[in-house]
Design a protein around this motif. Sequence first.
Motif, short mmCIF file in Angstrom:
data_model
loop_
_atom_site.label_atom_id
_atom_site.label_comp_id
_atom_site.label_asym_id
_atom_site.label_seq_id
_atom_site.Cartn_x
_atom_site.Cartn_y
_atom_site.Cartn_z
N GLN A 56 0.91 -1.21 0.09
CA GLN A 56 0.16 -0.02 0.08
C GLN A 56 0.87 1.31 -0.12
OE1 GLN A 56 -3.15 0.07 -0.21
NE2 GLN A 56 -3.34 -2.04 -0.54
N LYS A 57 1.98 1.32 0.57
CA LYS A 57 2.90 2.49 0.81
C LYS A 57 3.75 2.61 -0.70
CE LYS A 57 3.39 2.73 5.69
NZ LYS A 57 4.25 2.72 7.20
N THR A 58 3.71 1.52 -1.51
CA THR A 58 4.60 1.63 -2.47
C THR A 58 3.84 1.33 -3.84
OG1 THR A 58 6.45 0.64 -1.29
CG2 THR A 58 6.85 0.94 -3.64
N PRO A 59 3.14 2.65 -4.24
CA PRO A 59 2.36 2.29 -5.54
C PRO A 59 2.77 1.61 -6.56
CG PRO A 59 1.94 4.43 -4.42
CD PRO A 59 3.17 3.99 -3.77
N ALA A 60 4.27 1.89 -6.75
CA ALA A 60 5.04 1.28 -8.11
C ALA A 60 4.98 -0.05 -8.11
CB ALA A 60 6.33 2.03 -7.74
N LEU A 61 4.69 -0.91 -7.05
CA LEU A 61 4.65 -2.19 -6.88
C LEU A 61 3.31 -2.64 -7.73
CD1 LEU A 61 5.85 -2.92 -3.27
CD2 LEU A 61 7.21 -3.38 -5.50
N ALA A 62 2.51 -1.81 -7.99
CA ALA A 62 1.16 -2.50 -8.40
C ALA A 62 1.45 -2.18 -10.15
CB ALA A 62 0.10 -1.65 -8.18
N ILE A 63 2.27 -1.83 -10.53
CA ILE A 63 2.56 -1.36 -11.94
C ILE A 63 3.92 -2.25 -12.35
CG2 ILE A 63 2.93 0.35 -13.78
CD1 ILE A 63 1.90 2.44 -11.72
N LYS A 64 3.60 -2.83 -13.64
CA LYS A 64 4.81 -3.75 -14.15
C LYS A 64 5.57 -2.74 -14.63
CE LYS A 64 2.51 -8.22 -14.63
NZ LYS A 64 2.07 -9.00 -15.45
#
Length: 433
Positions: A56-64
Amino acid sequence: MNATVRRIDQLTNILAPLAVGQIMTFGSPVIGCGFIAGWNLISMCVEYFLLWKVYQKTPALAIKSCQKEDDQELKQLNIKAFTRVFPKSDGVIDANSKNYEKPTEDVQLMSEKSVVTTETSEKSLCSEKITEPFRTFRDGWVAYYNQSVFLAGMGLAFLYMTVLGFDCITTGYAYTQGLSGSVLSILMGASAISGIMGTVAFTWLRKKFGLIRTGFISGIAQLSSLILCVVSVFMPGSPLDLTVSPFQDIGTRYLEGEPLPTLSPGGVSQEFLSTSLQNLLNNSSSTTTEPDDFIPLTSVSLLFAGVIAARIGLWSFDLTVTQLLQENVIESERGIINGVQNSMNYLLDLLHFIMVILGPNPEAFGLLVLISVSFVAMGHVMYFRFAYKNLGVQLFTCSTSDRKKQWQVISNMEILPFKRSIKGFFSIWTSSS
């Protein structure tokens, strides 16, 4: 951060055996097993909660990382396919022209080609799915081999080919040498403390000598400590005897089919009673006639002293290689490289279990110790080659002089404007006077 996480790991290695040992001592093994199972369930929930918070704190993890590039490539491919089917001359249909059948023919050709291409694409997708694991395995190894820290990673993997650790193998050997469970728990706590000292030594050595020199110094410290393990093989109390076959007991008990004493229909057989009485008489006679007959603890004491002392260099070296992999591998390849590195570590760990299977008796444990020390030495030789390739002769020089020079340059850069301002002030004062 790596050193801090490793310290937490070593602290759990100290506290966990103490807690479970007390619960099993004052409670029961069933309570101890229930405590371990409940603790695993609770820790699993906490682990998943923390991973969710990080996500949740790292939005970049949701984007490949390759999603945008794939979208652009798909757009370009679609544009090229459209221009091939409908060129510029035929793409715009004039309302006054009488040739209305050409676009329909092109559409029919396009549909036929699409059917053929879909069939071929399905076949290619099936073949790609079958060969994908092999291609991933090959590409991962090629990427791992082409890294600048390849030798350092291989050196760390070779350190897993050893029996000189507090695992089930070394613990079983300690029991055969007469050590009790309480002594082993104390030794395990001492090894965890030496591991914490290794993490502290890593941070201190890196600040003073640099990262690559820290790995070299840690390797020397580990090898010098393992000399005690080599000496213990030839000390009094060592059961080293290469003339004893590793599978002697297995062959006599299972392969030859030695008959076991059986009970008679009326009760205990006379053969069983006679053998048990003879064993009791032999034990009583041996205890009365030879009270000082015991296994000398010189060999096993030197062995565990070397293992505990080598933990300082081992954990410092492990942190060094981990830091090198994090700093010198491209971010897009870190997952692949770390996966190959872990596979190499587990492969060498598997080989050390196979080595124990080939020599399971205590008489062959000394030979396993010598093989383990040789593998550790080969791993540090690989790291030495990596360090010498990067630093050259400067590997053997202390970096404090270089840092003093850098500090002098920085201080001169900071003091130089101040000196110039003072000179300017005195020149103005003299000219005015």
